[in-house]
Write an enzyme that holds these catalytic residues in place. Structure first.
Site, PDB file in Angstrom:
ATOM      1  CG  ASP A  75      -2.078  -0.885   1.162  1.00 27.42           C
ATOM      2  OD1 ASP A  75      -2.130  -1.690   0.214  1.00 27.42           O
ATOM      3  OD2 ASP A  75      -2.956  -0.790   2.037  1.00 27.42           O
ATOM      4  CG  ASP A  76       0.124   3.836   2.222  1.00 25.92           C
ATOM      5  OD1 ASP A  76      -1.033   3.636   1.805  1.00 25.92           O
ATOM      6  OD2 ASP A  76       0.415   3.912   3.420  1.00 25.92           O
ATOM      7  CG  HIS A 126      -4.409   2.755  -0.788  1.00 24.59           C
ATOM      8  ND1 HIS A 126      -5.323   2.124   0.008  1.00 24.59           N
ATOM      9  CD2 HIS A 126      -3.423   3.173   0.051  1.00 24.59           C
ATOM     10  CE1 HIS A 126      -4.916   2.155   1.265  1.00 24.59           C
ATOM     11  NE2 HIS A 126      -3.772   2.800   1.320  1.00 24.59           N
ATOM     12  CG  HIS A 130      -3.547   7.337   2.110  1.00 23.01           C
ATOM     13  ND1 HIS A 130      -3.445   7.421   3.474  1.00 23.01           N
ATOM     14  CD2 HIS A 130      -3.481   6.023   1.819  1.00 23.01           C
ATOM     15  CE1 HIS A 130      -3.318   6.197   3.965  1.00 23.01           C
ATOM     16  NE2 HIS A 130      -3.344   5.330   2.992  1.00 23.01           N
ATOM     17  CG  HIS A 220       2.589   0.035   4.162  1.00 21.10           C
ATOM     18  ND1 HIS A 220       2.237  -0.853   5.150  1.00 21.10           N
ATOM     19  CD2 HIS A 220       1.488   0.825   3.946  1.00 21.10           C
ATOM     20  CE1 HIS A 220       0.991  -0.622   5.532  1.00 21.10           C
ATOM     21  NE2 HIS A 220       0.505   0.377   4.816  1.00 21.10           N
TER      22      HIS A 220
HETATM   23 ZN   LIG Z   1      -2.727   3.338   3.050  1.00 21.73          ZN
END
Ligand SMILES: [Zn+2]
Length: 259
Positions: A75-76, A126, A130, A220
Site C-alpha cells: 500500500d501507499d 488506494h 489518502h 508497504h
Molecule cells: Zn494506506
C-alpha cells in the site's frame, strides 16, 4: 443484505419486543434501552475499525485456506526510493504482487506505475489523496477520489483498476456506498504486519507465527525495512510450501474493468 442491515433489523426487533412487553409491565426499563443503545454504538464502532468484520461492505479478505497460495500486497506507493527496490527484489525471486497506489503519487511517478504493470504486478486503487479525513468524507467525495485515481492509472497503463482498498483499512457506511456505486471490489487483507510501525524483527516474528494458506499479506513499499522483510519472507514462505500468486488469482476476481 449486508451485516449492517441485518444488525439494524435485529435491533429494531429488540425495540419492538421491549415495546410489546412494556404494555404488560409497570414501566419502561430505561436501563435496558440504554444498554441496547450502547451495545449498538459499540458494534458500529467495531465495524468501522475492524474491516475484517465486513459489517458495512463485504471485503475480499483472503483466498481459500485449504490451498497453499498466498499473495503479497503493498500500500501507499509508488515511492520514488523504495518501490524500485521492492520491484527489484520481487523480480529476483520471480514473485508477482499487488500494489494499491495513491492517485496523487501515480500522477507524480508515472514511470514507476508503468514499471509495476510491465513487470506483471497488479495495480489497485488506494484513493487519490489518502487524506487523514478520508473516513469522514461523504460518499460523493469518496467516489471522486476513486474515479480520479482510476483515471490517472488508466492514462498510464490503459486499464482501469477494479480493486479498491480504503485508506487506513477503515470502512463506514458512506465509504461502503461509494465502493458499491463505483462498482469497485473492496480488497482488504488477512495478515496485517504493521510494517510501518513495528520493527522488522517484530514483523518477521509475526509472519513466522501467523502465515496461513490463502493469506493476503499487507505490507508497504515506502520504508527501508521492507527489503529485509521481503528477503526473509519470500524464501521462508517458499521453503514452507507456500506459493505466491497475485491477489486476483487468489480470490478469483478480474483485476481491471474492461471498457
Ligand atoms: Zn494506506
Amino acid at each position: 443484505m449486508s451485516r449492517f442491515q441485518i444488525l439494524n433489523v435485529l435491533y429494531i426487533a429488540a425495540l419492538a419486543f421491549i415495546a410489546i412487553t412494556e404494555r404488560y409491565s409497570t414501566g419502561i426499563e430505561y436501563k435496558v434501552l440504554f444498554l441496547l443503545f450502547l451495545s449498538y454504538v459499540f458494534i458500529l464502532f467495531l465495524g468501522v475499525v475492524f474491516t475484517q468484520l465486513n459489517l458495512y461492505v463485504e471485503h475480499e479478505l483472503a483466498g481459500n485456506a485449504r490451498y497453499n497460495e498466498i499473495a503479497l500486497s503493498f500500500d501507499d506507493g509508488p515511492n520514488a526510493e523504495f518501490t524500485p527496490q521492492v520491484l527489484d527484489k520481487l523480480s529476483q525471486y520471480n514473485v508477482k504482487a499487488g500494489f494499491f497506489l495513491i492517485g496523487q503519487k501515480v500522477d507524480k511517478y508515472p514511470e514507476l506505475v508503468k514499471r509495476i504493470d510491465n513487470e506483471g504486478h497488479l495495480i489497485g486503487n488506494h484513493s487519490y489523496y489518502h487524506h487523514i479525513k478520508f473516513d469522514f468524507m461523504r460518499s460523493r467525495e469518496v467516489m471522486q477520489e476513486i474515479e480520479h485515481t482510476n483515471k490517472s492509472i488508466n492514462k498510464i497503463i490503459g486499464k482501469t483498476p477494479h480493486f479498491f482498498r480504503p485508506p487506513f483499512g477503515i470502512t463506514q457506511p458512506r465509504i461502503a456506498r461509494a465502493i458499491h456505486q463505483s462498482k469497485m471490489i473492496p480488497v482488504a487483507w488477512s495478515l496485517r504486519t504493521y510494517d510501518t510501525k513495528k520493527s522488522k524483527f517484530r514483523v518477521i516474528k509475526k509472519l513466522r507465527r501467523k502465515l496461513n494458506g490463502g493469506d493476503i499479506i499487507l505490507l508497504h513499499d515506502n520504508h527501508p525495512e521492507i527489503i529485509e522483510i521481503l528477503e526473509f519472507l519470500i524464501p521462508y514462505a517458499e521453503n514452507n510450501g507456500f506459493k505466491f500468486v497475485r491477489i486476483d488469482e487468489l480470490i478469483n476476481q478480474k483485476p481491471y474493468e474492461i471498457s
